[in-house]
Design an enzyme around this catalytic site. Structure first.
Site, mmCIF file in Angstrom:
data_model
loop_
_atom_site.group_PDB
_atom_site.id
_atom_site.type_symbol
_atom_site.label_atom_id
_atom_site.label_comp_id
_atom_site.label_asym_id
_atom_site.label_seq_id
_atom_site.Cartn_x
_atom_site.Cartn_y
_atom_site.Cartn_z
ATOM 1 N N LYS A 57 0.844 -1.198 0.000
ATOM 2 C CA LYS A 57 0.000 0.000 0.000
ATOM 3 C C LYS A 57 0.878 1.246 0.000
ATOM 4 O O LYS A 57 1.894 1.303 0.693
ATOM 5 C CB LYS A 57 -0.891 0.003 1.253
ATOM 6 C CG LYS A 57 -2.299 -0.491 0.971
ATOM 7 C CD LYS A 57 -3.172 -0.454 2.179
ATOM 8 C CE LYS A 57 -4.467 0.238 1.838
ATOM 9 N NZ LYS A 57 -5.557 -0.090 2.775
ATOM 10 N N GLU A 91 -19.585 -6.323 9.742
ATOM 11 C CA GLU A 91 -20.556 -5.576 10.545
ATOM 12 C C GLU A 91 -21.594 -6.488 11.174
ATOM 13 O O GLU A 91 -22.023 -6.278 12.316
ATOM 14 C CB GLU A 91 -21.244 -4.509 9.691
ATOM 15 C CG GLU A 91 -20.357 -3.312 9.312
ATOM 16 C CD GLU A 91 -19.383 -3.594 8.182
ATOM 17 O OE1 GLU A 91 -19.450 -4.686 7.575
ATOM 18 O OE2 GLU A 91 -18.530 -2.716 7.905
ATOM 19 N N ARG A 144 -25.855 -3.255 6.657
ATOM 20 C CA ARG A 144 -25.569 -4.653 6.432
ATOM 21 C C ARG A 144 -26.043 -5.543 7.582
ATOM 22 O O ARG A 144 -26.257 -6.728 7.409
ATOM 23 C CB ARG A 144 -24.058 -4.776 6.332
ATOM 24 C CG ARG A 144 -23.685 -5.870 5.463
ATOM 25 C CD ARG A 144 -22.295 -5.709 5.040
ATOM 26 N NE ARG A 144 -22.263 -5.374 3.639
ATOM 27 C CZ ARG A 144 -21.227 -5.643 2.882
ATOM 28 N NH1 ARG A 144 -20.176 -6.221 3.398
ATOM 29 N NH2 ARG A 144 -21.247 -5.312 1.619
HETATM 30 C C1 LIG Z 1 -19.133 -3.012 4.475
HETATM 31 C C2 LIG Z 1 -17.972 -2.061 4.555
HETATM 32 N N1 LIG Z 1 -17.374 -1.845 5.746
HETATM 33 C C3 LIG Z 1 -16.346 -0.984 5.827
HETATM 34 C C4 LIG Z 1 -15.893 -0.333 4.728
HETATM 35 C C5 LIG Z 1 -14.792 0.705 4.846
HETATM 36 N N2 LIG Z 1 -13.590 0.287 4.121
HETATM 37 C C6 LIG Z 1 -13.288 0.798 2.916
HETATM 38 S S1 LIG Z 1 -11.894 0.176 2.287
HETATM 39 C C7 LIG Z 1 -11.653 -0.770 3.629
HETATM 40 C C8 LIG Z 1 -10.439 -1.650 3.699
HETATM 41 C C9 LIG Z 1 -10.399 -2.616 2.599
HETATM 42 O O1 LIG Z 1 -9.281 -3.403 2.727
HETATM 43 P P1 LIG Z 1 -8.794 -4.251 1.491
HETATM 44 O O2 LIG Z 1 -9.941 -4.920 0.871
HETATM 45 O O3 LIG Z 1 -7.687 -5.115 1.951
HETATM 46 O O4 LIG Z 1 -8.299 -3.170 0.461
HETATM 47 P P2 LIG Z 1 -7.003 -2.223 0.558
HETATM 48 O O5 LIG Z 1 -7.485 -0.895 0.976
HETATM 49 O O6 LIG Z 1 -6.045 -2.820 1.521
HETATM 50 O O7 LIG Z 1 -6.485 -2.199 -0.817
HETATM 51 C C10 LIG Z 1 -12.656 -0.598 4.562
HETATM 52 C C11 LIG Z 1 -12.720 -1.260 5.871
HETATM 53 C C12 LIG Z 1 -16.552 -0.573 3.518
HETATM 54 N N3 LIG Z 1 -16.198 0.059 2.398
HETATM 55 N N4 LIG Z 1 -17.571 -1.443 3.461
#
Ligand SMILES: Cc1ncc(C[n+]2csc(CCOP(=O)(O)OP(=O)(O)O)c2C)c(N)n1
Length: 652
Positions: free
Chosen positions: A282, A367, A395
């Site tokens: 990242k 969630e 959700r």
């Molecule tokens: C249902 C839900 N909960 C929380 C989020 C907030 N959120 C956005 S990106 C993220 C992290 C995602 O991690 P990953 O899939 O590993 O992607 P990365 O950012 O590491 O590339 C979160 C928790 C969301 N978008 N949807």
């Protein structure tokens, strides 16, 4: 600076570049992303991490014929830049500009809208099944992060993917991070897989060995694959994906274009589901984001030279006040615990996590589990505060109902980002929570008008002994003084802030603009009382009924959808009490996808700012046939977005 990028009109242009050209293009894309996000804000570190991965996908696959679905979709910037939106990219996250997530209305390359996590695998399977029924031949690719793979719905999808064995490619973007470092047993397992360097070496040796055998034919290549499988199974017994019926390829270095191109080409040849694990970093290529990927996950504008934020407001946000209040409450009550679904810092719980590691639970992007888990904690006497953004709690609707409310368990929901959410667009506005929680049995709903009220409400909510939700917006507080001691908020009691003949009954964030609009209208001769409702459930019946008389008007204000919202609650009360003489006018948001924009822009668009409120309240009295004293009645009103409809004025 961007000589190669300027020549890229679409993905086909990538195939004219050699390896060096692609690498230079990656650098130019990174520079553009840093430049635009430093001005507009946005998801920096996730996007910098997938530049090569996206280039390789568009190099190997033939989009939009081949379908690429992005889980969450916050990492789609390179995809947008490569698919004909390079110039518009400067309008990212701006009103009427490019959305920060995939948007089907924007481009044929955006085949599926996302914003909430863990949805891509289910959607991709749907696309693959539909392709096969229609006898089409394209590829379907789902890109999912290791954080999003912690979401239960992703596993529900994997379960069916392994069962149906449709031709489908899953690209697992493994970077050991959700927004914060990944948590949980699954993430440990993925780390174990990703560290399989010795496996890669064994595989390479095996390949060399096979190649050195003379007379290599398809049979031997086939044998080679079987041989690879054998190696995997011997050295990595129980490889979860393989056991589920999904071919596993990886780990592959996710910043090496040749390796990515090779494995994606290989993945294309399988006639079933295949998962490619790509190891990425990242923030790659921009030192401040590499050093602090969490801070730059979603960033406000910053100085690109230093990475320092451009605007640092002095007034703490509601989230920050929530975090401090949790510390204050926890110091005096060891039963209080905090639960978050992958948002320790976004919710303001970072300091709580560090101070009380044994009372803090980050459950991952889960969630539903967070709510269910909180119900379990509450059933045994703990006092969980589940801090979840309004849009993401959607959700867990069934868990709130089945696990918390039916059992009347005292779980407190801290609903951050409730109301209009700046810059992220339709998937992130938190406008439905009043409607989806109000009908839940035993549920208490409240919203503070300022950050001081937030701390008192949170403290009181923990004492009511029932499920309770406190909603607050994504913005700085009002800068009011924070009391040292908690003051109890009497259950179901509103606060009358200003006297008058008609009542403006405002909920949460609408109290301050409602008061300002009433003052403005008072100068025009309208006599408006203003009350801070504090509760959407239970309502302050006594106060509302005091104003529910013939010739009076009650105007309700809320930063949420009108359908089933706060204003509806007031109407239902009046119906129940047979108070049909009073007119009610509800101001809030319509049930349409709300656009991208700042809070102020969207408030103004829907008439929720002071000017809009004054105009619309004035209109209620003009339209009712009366004249606002000192002004000429203007007659009919034009339809404005979200005007709640002139129909909302009811006369019975
Ligand atoms: C249902 C839900 N909960 C929380 C989020 C907030 N959120 C956005 S990106 C993220 C992290 C995602 O991690 P990953 O899939 O590993 O992607 P990365 O950012 O590491 O590339 C979160 C928790 C969301 N978008 N949807």
């Amino acid at each position: 600076m961007s000589e190669i990028l300027d020549g890229i009109g679409g993905p086909a242009d990538l195939r004219r570049l050699d390896e060096k050209g692609l690498e230079r293009l990656a650098a130019e894309i990174r520079a553009l992303i840093v430049d635009v996000v430093s001005k507009n804000g946005g998801h920096l570190s996730p996007n910098l991490g997938v530049v090569e991965l996206t280039l390789a996908l568009h190099y190997v696959f033939d989009a939009p014929r081949d379908k690429i679905i992005w889980d969450v979709g916050h990492q789609c910037y390179t995809h947008k830049i490569l698919t004909g939106r390079r110039e518009e990219f400067r309008s990212l996250r701006r009103s009427k500009g490019l959305c920060g997530y995939p948007d089907r209305r924007e481009s044929a390359y955006d085949v599926y809208n996302t914003g909430h996590a863990s949805t891509a695998l289910s959607a991709a399977l749907g696309l693959a099944v539909s392709r096969d029924r229609k006898k089409e031949g394209h590829h379907v690719v789902a890109v999912v992060g290791d954080g999003s793979l912690t979401g239960g719905v992703a596993w529900e999808a994997l379960n069916q993917i392994g069962h149906l064995r449709e031709r489908l490619i899953i690209v697992l973007n493994y970077n050991e991070m959700s927004i914060s470092p990944n948590v949980g047993a699954l993430s440990k397992y993925l780390t174990y897989l990703a560290s399989g360097q010795h496996y890669l070496r064994i595989k390479d040796h095996a390949k060399l060995l096979l190649k050195s055998i003379p007379g290599l034919g398809p049979r031997v290549i086939k044998y080679g694959r079987a041989f690879e499988d054998l190696i995997k199974k011997t050295f990595f017994p129980g490889l979860v994906f393989e056991e589920l019926g999904i071919k596993y390829i990886g780990p592959v270095q996710g910043h090496s274009l040749p390796s990515l191109i090779e494995v994606f080409n290989e993945a294309k040849t399988y006639d079933g589901p295949v998962l490619v694990q790509c190891v990425t970093q990242k923030g790659r290529g921009y030192p401040p984001a590499q050093a602090n990927p969490e801070k730059f996950h979603g960033s406000s504008p910053f100085d690109p030279a230093t990475g320092e934020p451009l605007r640092k407001g002095k007034i703490p946000s509601y989230s920050a006040v929530f975090g401090r209040t949790m510390l204050k409450i926890a110091a005096g009550d060891d039963k209080v615990v905090a639960v978050t679904a992958a948002m320790p810092d976004g919710t303001g719980l970072g300091a709580f996590a560090r101070t009380h590691p044994d009372r803090f639970f980050d459950v991952g992007i889960a969630e539903q589990h967070a709510v269910n888990f909180s119900a379990g904690l509450a059933s045994c006497g703990l006092k969980p505060v589940a801090a979840i953004y309004s849009t993401f709690l959607q959700r867990a609707y069934d868990q709130v109902y089945h696990d918390v409310c039916l059992q009347d368990l005292p779980v407190v929901f801290a609903l951050d980002r409730a109301g209009i959410v700046p810059d992220d667009g339709p998937t992130h506005h938190g406008v439905n929570d009043i409607a989806y929680l109000r009908h839940m049995p035993n549920m208490i709903l409240m919203a503070p008008r300022d950050e001081n009220a937030l701390q008192h409400m949170l403290h009181s909510a923990l004492g009511y002994g029932h499920p309770a939700a406190v909603r607050f917006p994504k913005c700085p507080g009002l800068g009011v003084k924070i009391d040292r001691e908690f003051k109890p908020v009497p259950l179901g009691r509103a606060e009358l802030l200003r006297n008058g003949r008609h009542l403006v009954l405002a909920y949460g964030s609408m109290v301050t603009p409602g008061l300002a609009a009433a003052r403005r209208l008072a100068r025009e001769g309208l006599s408006l009382a203003v009350a801070d409702a504090r509760f959407a459930k239970p309502l302050d019946e006594e106060l509302i009924l005091r104003f529910a008389r013939p010739g009076r008007t009650i105007i309700t204000l809320e930063e949420g959808v009108l359908a089933g919202g706060f204003g509806s609650a007031v109407r239902e009360l009046l119906d129940r009490k047979g108070r049909f003489e009073v007119k009610v006018f509800s101001i809030g948001l319509p049930d349409v996808p709300l656009p991208v924009g700042t809070r102020e822009e969207i408030q103004a668009l829907y008439g929720l700012d002071v000017k809009g409120l004054a105009r619309r309240i004035r209109g209620v009295f003009c339209e009712a046939g009366g004249r606002v004293p000192g002004r000429r009645a203007t007659g009919g009103r034009k339809h404005r977005p979200g005007a709640g409809g002139g129909r909302s004025v009811r006369k019975r």
